[in-house]
Design a protein around this motif. Structure first.
Motif, mmCIF file in Angstrom:
data_model
loop_
_atom_site.group_PDB
_atom_site.id
_atom_site.type_symbol
_atom_site.label_atom_id
_atom_site.label_comp_id
_atom_site.label_asym_id
_atom_site.label_seq_id
_atom_site.Cartn_x
_atom_site.Cartn_y
_atom_site.Cartn_z
ATOM 1 N N ARG A 73 29.884 11.485 2.987
ATOM 2 C CA ARG A 73 30.834 11.754 1.889
ATOM 3 C C ARG A 73 30.570 10.814 0.714
ATOM 4 O O ARG A 73 30.386 9.612 0.881
ATOM 5 C CB ARG A 73 32.268 11.568 2.358
ATOM 6 N N GLY A 74 30.505 11.400 -0.475
ATOM 7 C CA GLY A 74 30.308 10.623 -1.689
ATOM 8 C C GLY A 74 28.854 10.306 -2.018
ATOM 9 O O GLY A 74 28.565 9.735 -3.056
ATOM 10 N N ARG A 75 27.929 10.700 -1.163
ATOM 11 C CA ARG A 75 26.506 10.439 -1.406
ATOM 12 C C ARG A 75 25.811 11.731 -1.832
ATOM 13 O O ARG A 75 26.246 12.830 -1.497
ATOM 14 C CB ARG A 75 25.859 9.884 -0.131
ATOM 15 N N THR A 76 24.706 11.605 -2.576
ATOM 16 C CA THR A 76 23.935 12.779 -2.971
ATOM 17 C C THR A 76 22.972 13.156 -1.844
ATOM 18 O O THR A 76 22.672 12.333 -0.966
ATOM 19 C CB THR A 76 23.104 12.514 -4.246
ATOM 20 N N LEU A 77 22.475 14.385 -1.891
ATOM 21 C CA LEU A 77 21.486 14.819 -0.903
ATOM 22 C C LEU A 77 20.249 13.934 -0.964
ATOM 23 O O LEU A 77 19.691 13.567 0.070
ATOM 24 C CB LEU A 77 21.120 16.290 -1.117
ATOM 25 N N ALA A 78 19.821 13.558 -2.159
ATOM 26 C CA ALA A 78 18.641 12.689 -2.300
ATOM 27 C C ALA A 78 18.871 11.344 -1.621
ATOM 28 O O ALA A 78 17.975 10.818 -0.938
ATOM 29 C CB ALA A 78 18.293 12.499 -3.773
ATOM 30 N N GLU A 79 20.051 10.772 -1.784
ATOM 31 C CA GLU A 79 20.360 9.480 -1.149
ATOM 32 C C GLU A 79 20.338 9.594 0.373
ATOM 33 O O GLU A 79 19.756 8.741 1.068
ATOM 34 C CB GLU A 79 21.732 8.978 -1.608
ATOM 35 N N ALA A 85 17.626 7.971 3.245
ATOM 36 C CA ALA A 85 18.108 7.085 4.299
ATOM 37 C C ALA A 85 18.003 7.695 5.702
ATOM 38 O O ALA A 85 17.748 6.982 6.671
ATOM 39 C CB ALA A 85 19.566 6.704 4.031
ATOM 40 N N GLU A 86 18.204 9.007 5.814
ATOM 41 C CA GLU A 86 18.261 9.670 7.121
ATOM 42 C C GLU A 86 17.522 11.011 7.101
ATOM 43 O O GLU A 86 18.126 12.062 7.306
ATOM 44 C CB GLU A 86 19.714 9.924 7.526
ATOM 45 N N PRO A 87 16.197 11.004 6.863
ATOM 46 C CA PRO A 87 15.487 12.283 6.726
ATOM 47 C C PRO A 87 15.569 13.182 7.957
ATOM 48 O O PRO A 87 15.720 14.398 7.829
ATOM 49 C CB PRO A 87 14.048 11.869 6.429
ATOM 50 N N ARG A 88 15.502 12.616 9.150
ATOM 51 C CA ARG A 88 15.572 13.449 10.365
ATOM 52 C C ARG A 88 16.959 14.065 10.540
ATOM 53 O O ARG A 88 17.094 15.201 10.986
ATOM 54 C CB ARG A 88 15.186 12.641 11.591
ATOM 55 N N ALA A 89 17.969 13.311 10.198
ATOM 56 C CA ALA A 89 19.338 13.828 10.315
ATOM 57 C C ALA A 89 19.544 14.988 9.336
ATOM 58 O O ALA A 89 20.161 15.993 9.689
ATOM 59 C CB ALA A 89 20.347 12.715 10.055
ATOM 60 N N VAL A 90 19.012 14.865 8.129
ATOM 61 C CA VAL A 90 19.140 15.944 7.143
ATOM 62 C C VAL A 90 18.391 17.180 7.633
ATOM 63 O O VAL A 90 18.906 18.299 7.553
ATOM 64 C CB VAL A 90 18.641 15.501 5.752
ATOM 65 N N ASP A 91 17.188 16.980 8.162
ATOM 66 C CA ASP A 91 16.422 18.111 8.705
ATOM 67 C C ASP A 91 17.191 18.822 9.818
ATOM 68 O O ASP A 91 17.240 20.055 9.857
ATOM 69 C CB ASP A 91 15.061 17.649 9.228
ATOM 70 N N ALA A 92 17.789 18.055 10.715
ATOM 71 C CA ALA A 92 18.562 18.639 11.819
ATOM 72 C C ALA A 92 19.761 19.408 11.277
ATOM 73 O O ALA A 92 20.058 20.521 11.733
ATOM 74 C CB ALA A 92 19.028 17.547 12.776
#
Length: 189
Positions: free
Chosen positions: A85-91, A95-102
């Motif tokens: 919450r409050g963070r951009t997708l880029a941020e 920080a968490e590329p695998r979590a975003v992919d999942a």
């Protein structure tokens, strides 16, 4: 009896690159201006029998600019993005590329600790399915673009990943007609 629901995407509160997850910022100057310019066309929505909005500042303000005086509905809140919450997708991606992919690949995944995409779509669908039939004047809801996307995915009984392929522009109007479990998209001129 059927429900006719017009979903109005809220005016913008930031540029696309500044969009933050689960953001509750008010309208920015450009968003106010766009809503005021659109008011002569969108003020017809005030004829709706029931007028709702997502509880976010920008949805409430969009409704007020258009003279809708909508009632905030907690069930129409944006997806709960947990610690993102409050963070951009880029941020978050940095920080968490695998979590975003999942999260993007699996609609049941909620690596941020909030709501999964499937849970979000289901929550919005439950709200849709509990709308009372109108007397012909219909209903209107000012909502976050993500809420409109979730409503469309649910109404069309599309696979959850369809959500990522829906583009909802600020101040666009989407009309759904139907009743619980039986919705259709109505394209109007």
């Amino acid at each position: 009896m059927h429900v006719r629901l017009k979903l109005l995407a809220a005016a913008r509160s930031s540029t696309l690159l500044e969009n933050r997850f689960d953001d509750d910022r008010p309208l920015d100057a450009a968003g106010w201006h766009e809503a005021e310019r659109a008011a002569p066309v969108l003020c017809r929505l005030a004829a709706a029998e029931l007028r709702y909005c997502s509880p976010s500042a920008r949805c409430r303000e969009t409704g007020e600019v258009l003279g809708l005086t909508p009632l905030a509905q907690p069930a129409l809140r944006d997806c709960d993005m947990g610690r993102w919450r409050g963070r951009t997708l880029a941020e978050v991606t940095a920080a968490e590329p695998r979590a975003v992919d999942a999260w993007l690949a699996d609609p049941r995944s909620a690596p941020h600790g909030g709501e999964s995409l499937l849970a979000f779509i289901t929550r919005i669908g439950t709200w849709l399915d509990t709308r009372p039939p109108g007397d012909g004047a219909g209903l209107v809801a000012v909502a976050e673009p993500n809420v409109v996307r979730a409503a469309l995915a649910y109404a069309l009984q599309a696979p959850p990943h369809t959500y990522w392929r829906l583009d909802v522009q600020p101040l666009s109007v989407t009309t759904l007609r139907g009743r619980a479990g039986n919705w259709s998209l109505a394209l109007e001129a």
